[in-house]
Motif scaffolding. Structure first.
Motif, mmCIF file in Angstrom:
data_model
loop_
_atom_site.group_PDB
_atom_site.id
_atom_site.type_symbol
_atom_site.label_atom_id
_atom_site.label_comp_id
_atom_site.label_asym_id
_atom_site.label_seq_id
_atom_site.Cartn_x
_atom_site.Cartn_y
_atom_site.Cartn_z
ATOM 1 N N HIS A 38 0.847 -1.187 0.000
ATOM 2 C CA HIS A 38 0.000 0.000 0.000
ATOM 3 C C HIS A 38 0.884 1.239 0.000
ATOM 4 O O HIS A 38 1.990 1.216 0.550
ATOM 5 C CB HIS A 38 -0.890 0.028 1.241
ATOM 6 C CG HIS A 38 -1.676 -1.218 1.455
ATOM 7 N ND1 HIS A 38 -2.906 -1.424 0.882
ATOM 8 C CD2 HIS A 38 -1.405 -2.340 2.164
ATOM 9 C CE1 HIS A 38 -3.361 -2.614 1.235
ATOM 10 N NE2 HIS A 38 -2.461 -3.188 2.013
ATOM 11 N N ILE A 40 0.361 5.365 0.974
ATOM 12 C CA ILE A 40 -0.496 6.461 1.424
ATOM 13 C C ILE A 40 0.378 7.669 1.742
ATOM 14 O O ILE A 40 1.577 7.542 1.955
ATOM 15 C CB ILE A 40 -1.354 6.076 2.642
ATOM 16 C CG1 ILE A 40 -0.514 5.845 3.895
ATOM 17 C CG2 ILE A 40 -2.207 4.836 2.348
ATOM 18 C CD1 ILE A 40 -1.341 5.658 5.175
ATOM 19 N N GLY A 75 -7.292 5.492 3.131
ATOM 20 C CA GLY A 75 -6.673 6.697 3.659
ATOM 21 C C GLY A 75 -7.498 7.388 4.728
ATOM 22 O O GLY A 75 -7.064 8.368 5.329
ATOM 23 N N VAL A 88 -4.245 8.104 -1.031
ATOM 24 C CA VAL A 88 -3.840 6.730 -1.288
ATOM 25 C C VAL A 88 -3.439 6.647 -2.754
ATOM 26 O O VAL A 88 -4.190 7.074 -3.627
ATOM 27 C CB VAL A 88 -4.989 5.740 -0.996
ATOM 28 C CG1 VAL A 88 -4.573 4.311 -1.316
ATOM 29 C CG2 VAL A 88 -5.418 5.849 0.457
ATOM 30 N N ASN A 108 -11.260 7.640 -2.080
ATOM 31 C CA ASN A 108 -11.489 7.425 -0.638
ATOM 32 C C ASN A 108 -12.893 7.028 -0.491
ATOM 33 O O ASN A 108 -13.703 7.045 0.111
ATOM 34 C CB ASN A 108 -11.121 8.654 0.176
ATOM 35 C CG ASN A 108 -9.629 8.897 0.182
ATOM 36 O OD1 ASN A 108 -8.841 7.989 -0.049
ATOM 37 N ND2 ASN A 108 -9.239 10.109 0.453
#
Length: 108
Positions: A38, A40, A75, A88, A108
């Protein structure tokens, strides 16, 4: 996707965050316990704190300073004091390379 190589997959420790920068944008890269990667935004929206210095648990990254946890998938903050989400970014794995495109933000 005009992605930038930020690290190798093998550099990422499971359940830990790594701070990288792409064109001046600070990003936390996390390899979760399921080996998913991931990306972010690295700056907590509650204060100017690097999230990559925080704690990974499941699919969250917790700010070490005030305890706000952010979803690695969306996020979104999951508790106070933060109430604004972090961005993100799209992640691509190419062999052992981890690529991030800061121009492609996940919804999001």
């Amino acid at each position: 996707m005009s992605a930038t190589r930020v690290c190798s997959f093998s550099e990422l420790e499971q359940d830990e965050a790594l701070r990288v920068e792409v064109d001046g944008t600070p990003i936390s890269v996390v390899r979760d316990s399921n080996d998913e990667v991931h990306a972010i935004g690295d700056t907590c929206t509650h204060g100017d704190i690097s999230l990559s210095e925080g704690f990974v648990e499941g699919d969250t990254l917790e700010c070490w300073a005030h305890g706000s946890a952010f979803s690695l998938r969306t996020g979104k903050p999951l508790n106070l004091p933060a109430y604004e989400p972090v961005p993100v970014y799209a992640v691509q794995i190419d062999g052992d390379d981890v690529l991030i495109d800061i121009n492609v933000k996940k919804e999001n």
